[in-house]
Design an enzyme around this catalytic site. Sequence first.
Site, PDB file in Angstrom:
ATOM      1  N   ASP A 103      18.911  62.124 103.822  1.00  0.00           N
ATOM      2  CA  ASP A 103      17.451  62.023 103.900  1.00  0.00           C
ATOM      3  C   ASP A 103      17.051  61.117 105.063  1.00  0.00           C
ATOM      4  OD1 ASP A 103      14.833  62.447 103.196  1.00  0.00           O
ATOM      5  OD2 ASP A 103      14.824  60.992 101.559  1.00  0.00           O
TER       6      ASP A 103
ATOM      7  N   ASN B  37      12.872  72.834  99.666  1.00  0.00           N
ATOM      8  CA  ASN B  37      12.669  72.832 101.120  1.00  0.00           C
ATOM      9  C   ASN B  37      12.060  74.145 101.633  1.00  0.00           C
ATOM     10  OD1 ASN B  37      15.631  70.818 101.920  1.00  0.00           O
ATOM     11  ND2 ASN B  37      13.530  70.178 101.530  1.00  0.00           N
TER      12      ASN B  37
HETATM   13  C1  FPP Z   1      16.062  65.355 104.944  1.00  0.00           C
HETATM   14  O1  FPP Z   1      15.279  64.749 105.926  1.00  0.00           O
HETATM   15  C2  FPP Z   1      16.935  66.321 105.510  1.00  0.00           C
HETATM   16  C3  FPP Z   1      16.854  67.664 105.318  1.00  0.00           C
HETATM   17  C4  FPP Z   1      15.806  68.296 104.497  1.00  0.00           C
HETATM   18  C5  FPP Z   1      17.761  68.591 105.949  1.00  0.00           C
HETATM   19  C6  FPP Z   1      19.135  68.085 106.217  1.00  0.00           C
HETATM   20  C7  FPP Z   1      19.637  68.843 107.358  1.00  0.00           C
HETATM   21  C8  FPP Z   1      20.456  68.397 108.323  1.00  0.00           C
HETATM   22  C9  FPP Z   1      21.073  67.064 108.294  1.00  0.00           C
HETATM   23  C10 FPP Z   1      20.778  69.242 109.489  1.00  0.00           C
HETATM   24  C11 FPP Z   1      21.372  70.577 109.178  1.00  0.00           C
HETATM   25  C12 FPP Z   1      22.557  70.500 108.303  1.00  0.00           C
HETATM   26  C13 FPP Z   1      23.773  71.007 108.575  1.00  0.00           C
HETATM   27  C14 FPP Z   1      24.822  70.945 107.536  1.00  0.00           C
HETATM   28  C15 FPP Z   1      24.108  71.607 109.852  1.00  0.00           C
HETATM   29  P1  FPP Z   1      13.697  64.848 105.813  1.00  0.00           P
HETATM   30  O2  FPP Z   1      13.250  65.905 106.755  1.00  0.00           O
HETATM   31  O3  FPP Z   1      13.282  65.056 104.397  1.00  0.00           O
HETATM   32  O4  FPP Z   1      13.315  63.416 106.314  1.00  0.00           O
HETATM   33  P2  FPP Z   1      11.998  62.575 105.910  1.00  0.00           P
HETATM   34  O5  FPP Z   1      12.083  62.340 104.434  1.00  0.00           O
HETATM   35  O6  FPP Z   1      12.156  61.318 106.704  1.00  0.00           O
HETATM   36  O7  FPP Z   1      10.823  63.397 106.324  1.00  0.00           O
END
Ligand code: FPP
Length: 249
Positions: free
Chosen positions: A27, A75
């Site tokens: 996250d 998501n």
């Molecule tokens: C959370 O950050 C992260 C995600 C919803 C996606 C995770 C994806 C990756 C790390 C990249 C792709 C993965 C792979 C395996 C290639 P957020 O967007 O919720 O962050 P925030 O809470 O700060 O807005």
Amino acid sequence: MNFNTSSSPNQDLEPARLPSHVAIIMDGNGRWAKKRLLNRIKGHEKGVEAVRATVRACRELGIANLTLYAFSTENWHRPKSEITALMTLLKTFLESEEKELMENNIRLNAIGQIERLPGDVQQALHKIMTLTKKNSSMLLNLALSYGARDEILKMVKEIAKKAKIGTIDPDSITSELVCEHLYTKEIPDPDLLIRTSGEMRLSNFLLWQIAYSEIYITDTLWPDFGKDELIEILKNYQRRERRFGKIES
Ligand code: FPP
């Protein structure tokens, strides 16, 4: 790149007491980008680098199973442009990791509603899962369109259908039978659950499987996560006494 496991410095970790399964809620990509006045997608791009670093670190350290929460059922409610960017990053990651996964004997698996992913991502996923299926040093398990409530509902429906036609006796349903109907049926439950970016919640991740997992929440945003912090978390894990509800013997 071939990870040289034999020459890794002794990190003060006891190899025999490493968690067999580490699960991570990645996250903070969006906040990482916002702090730098960048588009959220830049945060996800940097997040992929942290994925690579974490997979390498786990392989070097000898973690047998790593599950990463890459995309949740919730998501899908994000803006279409962000979903498309995440799916493109995922596909590129799957295509670019073939060599590294093969050289390092890592099997890639996916859990979740794989059928909801775009066709090209599903194809890339099946290709790499097939290519790596005999690899045995480590399992990289990606949770994609994954939600624990959805997984539990799927399990309940499967068992109910078997009970209805008489192949399962409702009175003999056990925890083991439940586990056999979850996506994670071949993997031990996580010993350690890590969440980055400081939020104190589970976000519908592996709710059945984490019943006795040790939990570690770090304020580090996912794109800044890496091997050094993982080692500190593993040291913290090794200082804990796991009692599984019993008292000290
Ligand atoms: C959370 O950050 C992260 C995600 C919803 C996606 C995770 C994806 C990756 C790390 C990249 C792709 C993965 C792979 C395996 C290639 P957020 O967007 O919720 O962050 P925030 O809470 O700060 O807005």
